[in-house]
Design a protein around this motif. Sequence first.
Motif, PDB file in Angstrom:
ATOM      1  N   LEU A  86     -93.333  24.462  23.247  1.00  0.00           N
ATOM      2  CA  LEU A  86     -93.509  23.021  23.034  1.00  0.00           C
ATOM      3  C   LEU A  86     -92.242  22.373  22.477  1.00  0.00           C
ATOM      4  O   LEU A  86     -91.846  21.287  22.900  1.00  0.00           O
ATOM      5  N   SER A  87     -91.603  23.051  21.525  1.00  0.00           N
ATOM      6  CA  SER A  87     -90.376  22.514  20.929  1.00  0.00           C
ATOM      7  C   SER A  87     -89.230  22.484  21.933  1.00  0.00           C
ATOM      8  O   SER A  87     -88.439  21.539  21.958  1.00  0.00           O
ATOM      9  N   ALA A  88     -89.131  23.520  22.755  1.00  0.00           N
ATOM     10  CA  ALA A  88     -88.069  23.546  23.773  1.00  0.00           C
ATOM     11  C   ALA A  88     -88.277  22.428  24.788  1.00  0.00           C
ATOM     12  O   ALA A  88     -87.322  21.747  25.172  1.00  0.00           O
ATOM     13  N   ALA A  89     -89.533  22.215  25.197  1.00  0.00           N
ATOM     14  CA  ALA A  89     -89.816  21.113  26.124  1.00  0.00           C
ATOM     15  C   ALA A  89     -89.487  19.775  25.468  1.00  0.00           C
ATOM     16  O   ALA A  89     -88.894  18.884  26.104  1.00  0.00           O
ATOM     17  N   GLY A  90     -89.842  19.635  24.195  1.00  0.00           N
ATOM     18  CA  GLY A  90     -89.507  18.408  23.467  1.00  0.00           C
ATOM     19  C   GLY A  90     -88.008  18.220  23.328  1.00  0.00           C
ATOM     20  O   GLY A  90     -87.499  17.105  23.443  1.00  0.00           O
ATOM     21  N   ALA A  91     -87.285  19.306  23.077  1.00  0.00           N
ATOM     22  CA  ALA A  91     -85.825  19.227  22.948  1.00  0.00           C
ATOM     23  C   ALA A  91     -85.196  18.781  24.259  1.00  0.00           C
ATOM     24  O   ALA A  91     -84.320  17.906  24.279  1.00  0.00           O
ATOM     25  N   ILE A  92     -85.646  19.354  25.359  1.00  0.00           N
ATOM     26  CA  ILE A  92     -85.109  18.975  26.666  1.00  0.00           C
ATOM     27  C   ILE A  92     -85.373  17.495  26.938  1.00  0.00           C
ATOM     28  O   ILE A  92     -84.487  16.753  27.375  1.00  0.00           O
ATOM     29  N   ALA A  93     -86.593  17.063  26.652  1.00  0.00           N
ATOM     30  CA  ALA A  93     -86.948  15.659  26.899  1.00  0.00           C
ATOM     31  C   ALA A  93     -86.153  14.707  26.006  1.00  0.00           C
ATOM     32  O   ALA A  93     -85.616  13.704  26.483  1.00  0.00           O
ATOM     33  N   THR A  94     -86.080  15.012  24.722  1.00  0.00           N
ATOM     34  CA  THR A  94     -85.407  14.072  23.818  1.00  0.00           C
ATOM     35  C   THR A  94     -83.896  14.061  24.010  1.00  0.00           C
ATOM     36  O   THR A  94     -83.270  13.009  23.861  1.00  0.00           O
ATOM     37  N   ILE A  95     -83.320  15.191  24.331  1.00  0.00           N
ATOM     38  CA  ILE A  95     -81.864  15.234  24.511  1.00  0.00           C
ATOM     39  C   ILE A  95     -81.444  14.574  25.817  1.00  0.00           C
ATOM     40  O   ILE A  95     -80.444  13.872  25.876  1.00  0.00           O
ATOM     41  N   THR A  96     -82.231  14.776  26.872  1.00  0.00           N
ATOM     42  CA  THR A  96     -81.825  14.273  28.184  1.00  0.00           C
ATOM     43  C   THR A  96     -82.322  12.864  28.487  1.00  0.00           C
ATOM     44  O   THR A  96     -81.718  12.171  29.292  1.00  0.00           O
ATOM     45  N   GLN A  97     -83.421  12.432  27.875  1.00  0.00           N
ATOM     46  CA  GLN A  97     -84.009  11.154  28.279  1.00  0.00           C
ATOM     47  C   GLN A  97     -84.079  10.101  27.183  1.00  0.00           C
ATOM     48  O   GLN A  97     -84.148   8.917  27.469  1.00  0.00           O
ATOM     49  N   TYR A  98     -84.115  10.503  25.944  1.00  0.00           N
ATOM     50  CA  TYR A  98     -84.324   9.551  24.859  1.00  0.00           C
ATOM     51  C   TYR A  98     -83.208   9.668  23.836  1.00  0.00           C
ATOM     52  O   TYR A  98     -82.571  10.694  23.704  1.00  0.00           O
ATOM     53  N   ASP A  99     -83.004   8.591  23.116  1.00  0.00           N
ATOM     54  CA  ASP A  99     -82.012   8.588  22.046  1.00  0.00           C
ATOM     55  C   ASP A  99     -82.770   8.435  20.724  1.00  0.00           C
ATOM     56  O   ASP A  99     -82.906   7.345  20.200  1.00  0.00           O
ATOM     57  N   LEU A 100     -83.297   9.558  20.210  1.00  0.00           N
ATOM     58  CA  LEU A 100     -84.108   9.501  19.003  1.00  0.00           C
ATOM     59  C   LEU A 100     -83.405  10.061  17.775  1.00  0.00           C
ATOM     60  O   LEU A 100     -83.951  10.023  16.689  1.00  0.00           O
ATOM     61  N   GLY A 101     -82.228  10.611  17.954  1.00  0.00           N
ATOM     62  CA  GLY A 101     -81.506  11.173  16.827  1.00  0.00           C
ATOM     63  C   GLY A 101     -80.553  12.251  17.297  1.00  0.00           C
ATOM     64  O   GLY A 101     -80.283  12.381  18.497  1.00  0.00           O
ATOM     65  N   PRO A 102     -80.040  13.044  16.351  1.00  0.00           N
ATOM     66  CA  PRO A 102     -79.066  14.078  16.709  1.00  0.00           C
ATOM     67  C   PRO A 102     -79.704  15.186  17.554  1.00  0.00           C
ATOM     68  O   PRO A 102     -80.869  15.520  17.384  1.00  0.00           O
ATOM     69  N   ASP A 103     -78.900  15.737  18.445  1.00  0.00           N
ATOM     70  CA  ASP A 103     -79.386  16.788  19.343  1.00  0.00           C
ATOM     71  C   ASP A 103     -79.734  18.081  18.604  1.00  0.00           C
ATOM     72  O   ASP A 103     -80.582  18.848  19.056  1.00  0.00           O
ATOM     73  N   TRP A 104     -79.101  18.345  17.475  1.00  0.00           N
ATOM     74  CA  TRP A 104     -79.334  19.606  16.769  1.00  0.00           C
ATOM     75  C   TRP A 104     -80.762  19.713  16.239  1.00  0.00           C
ATOM     76  O   TRP A 104     -81.280  20.814  16.108  1.00  0.00           O
ATOM     77  N   TYR A 105     -81.387  18.576  15.927  1.00  0.00           N
ATOM     78  CA  TYR A 105     -82.706  18.624  15.303  1.00  0.00           C
ATOM     79  C   TYR A 105     -83.778  19.243  16.212  1.00  0.00           C
ATOM     80  O   TYR A 105     -84.444  20.202  15.809  1.00  0.00           O
ATOM     81  N   PRO A 106     -83.972  18.761  17.448  1.00  0.00           N
ATOM     82  CA  PRO A 106     -84.998  19.407  18.282  1.00  0.00           C
ATOM     83  C   PRO A 106     -84.637  20.841  18.668  1.00  0.00           C
ATOM     84  O   PRO A 106     -85.528  21.681  18.843  1.00  0.00           O
ATOM     85  N   ILE A 107     -83.349  21.132  18.760  1.00  0.00           N
ATOM     86  CA  ILE A 107     -82.925  22.508  19.040  1.00  0.00           C
ATOM     87  C   ILE A 107     -83.294  23.406  17.860  1.00  0.00           C
ATOM     88  O   ILE A 107     -83.815  24.518  18.045  1.00  0.00           O
ATOM     89  N   ALA A 108     -83.064  22.914  16.648  1.00  0.00           N
ATOM     90  CA  ALA A 108     -83.423  23.691  15.449  1.00  0.00           C
ATOM     91  C   ALA A 108     -84.924  23.929  15.374  1.00  0.00           C
ATOM     92  O   ALA A 108     -85.366  25.015  14.978  1.00  0.00           O
ATOM     93  N   LEU A 109     -85.719  22.933  15.760  1.00  0.00           N
ATOM     94  CA  LEU A 109     -87.175  23.121  15.778  1.00  0.00           C
ATOM     95  C   LEU A 109     -87.565  24.268  16.701  1.00  0.00           C
ATOM     96  O   LEU A 109     -88.393  25.112  16.350  1.00  0.00           O
ATOM     97  N   ALA A 110     -86.961  24.292  17.885  1.00  0.00           N
ATOM     98  CA  ALA A 110     -87.283  25.352  18.852  1.00  0.00           C
ATOM     99  C   ALA A 110     -86.829  26.715  18.336  1.00  0.00           C
ATOM    100  O   ALA A 110     -87.572  27.708  18.432  1.00  0.00           O
TER     101      ALA A 110
END
Length: 162
Positions: free
Chosen positions: A119-143
Amino acid sequence: MMTTTQVAPQSLPGRAPGRGHAQQGTTRGAHSRRLPRSIAAVLSGLAAIVTLSLGTDQVLHVLEVYPPWGQPMYDAGLNLLALAYRIAYAVLGSYIAARLAPHTPMRHALALGIVGFALSAAGAIATITQYDLGPDWYPIALALTAVPCAWLGGALHRVRNA
């Protein structure tokens, strides 16, 4: 009349008279009864993580610690705060999954970790590629923290029940 080379069916190991392999059917039956409990254990842990994470997010938005929903959050300190409580909740959720598991608690905790990673990896891919919600490291760290947190929750369960 039986000869000396014939053996009565009830004397064979693992066989009940007239029933074939009773142990095999029992194992399948037990497995089919445990599967819903296993799924419920993992889903309960996941529900705890999601509920606590979103609840904490909402409180921090209402208190205006976080920017309004939908606005990017670039402050590294706020992202670290979010990561910290999500890590704590992931450990707790994995502990819950292990605690509710009908068998092999660590496997249930790790199963939740794998679900969390996916779920976190899917969220990271979505937020990094499609949305500007914050730094890229955060969803990657979650995964990347999902499985280690799950292991820690399972280990905590093991220690508390030793």
